[in-house]
Design a protein around this motif. Structure first.
Motif, PDB file in Angstrom:
ATOM      1  N   CYS A  57       0.827  -1.203   0.000  1.00  0.00           N
ATOM      2  CA  CYS A  57       0.000   0.000   0.000  1.00  0.00           C
ATOM      3  C   CYS A  57       0.862   1.253   0.000  1.00  0.00           C
ATOM      4  CB  CYS A  57      -0.923   0.014   1.215  1.00  0.00           C
ATOM      5  SG  CYS A  57      -2.098  -1.341   1.273  1.00  0.00           S
ATOM      6  N   SER A  66      -0.668   6.660   8.584  1.00  0.00           N
ATOM      7  CA  SER A  66      -0.832   6.848   7.139  1.00  0.00           C
ATOM      8  C   SER A  66      -2.248   6.516   6.700  1.00  0.00           C
ATOM      9  CB  SER A  66       0.175   5.972   6.388  1.00  0.00           C
ATOM     10  OG  SER A  66       1.498   6.362   6.672  1.00  0.00           O
ATOM     11  N   TRP A 113      -4.736   4.156  -7.584  1.00  0.00           N
ATOM     12  CA  TRP A 113      -4.808   4.652  -8.954  1.00  0.00           C
ATOM     13  C   TRP A 113      -4.443   3.566  -9.966  1.00  0.00           C
ATOM     14  CZ3 TRP A 113      -1.930   9.975  -8.043  1.00  0.00           C
ATOM     15  CH2 TRP A 113      -2.796  10.815  -7.317  1.00  0.00           C
ATOM     16  N   LEU A 142      -3.654   5.207  -2.973  1.00  0.00           N
ATOM     17  CA  LEU A 142      -5.002   5.628  -3.350  1.00  0.00           C
ATOM     18  C   LEU A 142      -5.623   4.724  -4.412  1.00  0.00           C
ATOM     19  CD1 LEU A 142      -4.565   9.510  -3.429  1.00  0.00           C
ATOM     20  CD2 LEU A 142      -5.394   8.057  -1.583  1.00  0.00           C
ATOM     21  N   ARG A 201      -4.864   9.327   7.131  1.00  0.00           N
ATOM     22  CA  ARG A 201      -4.874  10.417   6.157  1.00  0.00           C
ATOM     23  C   ARG A 201      -5.982  10.230   5.129  1.00  0.00           C
ATOM     24  NH1 ARG A 201       1.010  10.467   3.740  1.00  0.00           N
ATOM     25  NH2 ARG A 201       0.040  12.127   2.488  1.00  0.00           N
ATOM     26  N   HIS A 202      -6.466   8.993   4.984  1.00  0.00           N
ATOM     27  CA  HIS A 202      -7.449   8.700   3.947  1.00  0.00           C
ATOM     28  C   HIS A 202      -8.727   8.072   4.490  1.00  0.00           C
ATOM     29  CE1 HIS A 202      -3.998   9.373   1.317  1.00  0.00           C
ATOM     30  NE2 HIS A 202      -3.350   8.428   1.963  1.00  0.00           N
ATOM     31  N   ALA A 203      -8.735   7.627   5.746  1.00  0.00           N
ATOM     32  CA  ALA A 203      -9.903   6.962   6.313  1.00  0.00           C
ATOM     33  C   ALA A 203     -10.120   7.456   7.730  1.00  0.00           C
ATOM     34  CB  ALA A 203      -9.730   5.445   6.281  1.00  0.00           C
ATOM     35  N   SER A 207      -6.907   0.240  -2.520  1.00  0.00           N
ATOM     36  CA  SER A 207      -7.171   1.608  -2.089  1.00  0.00           C
ATOM     37  C   SER A 207      -7.361   1.647  -0.580  1.00  0.00           C
ATOM     38  CB  SER A 207      -8.413   2.157  -2.791  1.00  0.00           C
ATOM     39  OG  SER A 207      -8.727   3.434  -2.298  1.00  0.00           O
ATOM     40  N   VAL A 208      -6.693   2.575   0.072  1.00  0.00           N
ATOM     41  CA  VAL A 208      -6.780   2.690   1.522  1.00  0.00           C
ATOM     42  C   VAL A 208      -8.172   3.159   1.951  1.00  0.00           C
ATOM     43  CG1 VAL A 208      -5.789   3.838   3.534  1.00  0.00           C
ATOM     44  CG2 VAL A 208      -4.325   3.152   1.643  1.00  0.00           C
ATOM     45  N   LYS A 209      -8.834   3.909   1.114  1.00  0.00           N
ATOM     46  CA  LYS A 209     -10.135   4.451   1.470  1.00  0.00           C
ATOM     47  C   LYS A 209     -11.181   3.359   1.619  1.00  0.00           C
ATOM     48  CE  LYS A 209      -9.311   8.933  -0.758  1.00  0.00           C
ATOM     49  NZ  LYS A 209      -9.795   9.896  -1.762  1.00  0.00           N
TER      50      LYS A 209
END
Length: 301
Positions: A78, A126, A85, A83, A129-131, A91-93
């Protein structure tokens, strides 16, 4: 972590906390040490899945290559594409896809009977930052309750978040390891010396505190006190002077014969020619030897 889970219980969990450089080095050391135990067959898990956010897979493989078989570790990358892409499955989200990717990667380890695997998440910071905290907490809880997960451990940079954020993840763990800098000023801190403090919750509910000092040299960590002796306010061992003084103490049951051999008295033995007498003295002259009076009459029972 090596002992793994018991039937009907969630997998044991370790939360590693600390400042940015110290916690990352400790997490790398713990992952490599645990993976070596897995490769040697000394753990319940048959393999380790590293969910890498802070370091590339090459860093883990190079660090662990000297101590273990590469087949004992699988890395979910990861770091290169957090993200999604390039690969949306990572994807971390989307924590649901992240959960399925982790369990799918861990389910490929071979072993006799039911195969267990352990999970290491190298950076909760980390992921945050996205979740959200709730979604990541749900991911860790689902991993702990998964029937094939033997144990799980993760790392969070406590100095990057509010105090309530690390505490939220402490509630999910059975062990908490804090890496704190030594007793130095901010200008003197070179992040080469730290304290490793562990809080371990036993199955009976008791909490045990352990600590030891460690030195960090690059990616290598050296522990000073491997015994993990609990911190107490008294000495657990005698000094040389105390041992000498204890050896010179004359015990009361040893009869000293002024240079003659010491004989320890044994009441079961008696010399045939020895004679003795027993003298009885009353405590009070007022006491009658053959009195029928109850000595407890004055107690009004």
């Amino acid at each position: 972590l090596r002992d793994g889970r018991l039937d009907g219980e969630h997998a044991p969990a370790l939360a590693v906390e600390g400042s940015l450089p110290l916690a990352a080095g400790a997490m790398l050391h713990i992952a490599a040490a645990f993976a070596s135990q897995v490769a040697a067959g000394k753990a319940q898990a048959r393999g380790l899945v590293v969910v890498a956010f802070d370091r590339s897979p090459q860093v883990y493989l190079e660090f662990m290559r000297r101590n273990l078989d590469a087949n004992a570790v699988r890395i979910l990358d990861c770091y290169s594409d957090p993200l999604g892409w390039k690969q949306k499955i990572r994807s971390v989200k989307d924590v649901t896809k992240l959960m399925s990717s982790t369990t799918e990667l861990g389910g490929g380890f071979e072993g006799e009977g039911k195969t267990y695997f352990s999970v290491a998440v190298d950076s909760i910071s980390s992921m945050l930052r996205h979740a959200s905290v709730s979604s990541i907490s749900g991911l860790l809880s689902n991993l702990r309750s998964h029937e094939q997960v033997s144990s799980i451990f993760w790392m969070i940079h406590s100095d990057l978040h509010e105090p309530k954020v690390p505490r939220a993840f402490e509630c999910l763990s059975t062990m908490v390891a804090c890496v704190e800098p030594g007793n130095m000023s901010i200008l003197e801190q070179n992040y080469s010396k730290a304290k490793f403090i562990v809080r371990l919750k036993r199955r009976n509910g008791r909490v045990k505190h352990l600590y030891e000092n460690l030195y960090i040299e690059g990616n290598d960590i050296k522990f000073v006190n491997q015994s993990l002796v609990p911190k107490v306010q008294f000495n657990l061992e005698l000094s040389e002077k105390e041992r000498s003084d204890r050896a010179n103490v004359v015990l009361p049951f040893e009869h000293q014969g002024n240079g003659q051999p010491i004989h320890i008295y044994d009441g079961r033995r008696s010399l045939p020619e020895a004679k003795g007498e027993i003298h009885y003295f009353r405590d009070s002259d007022d006491e009658q030897p053959d009195s029928d009076e109850d000595p407890d009459d004055d107690l009004d029972i």
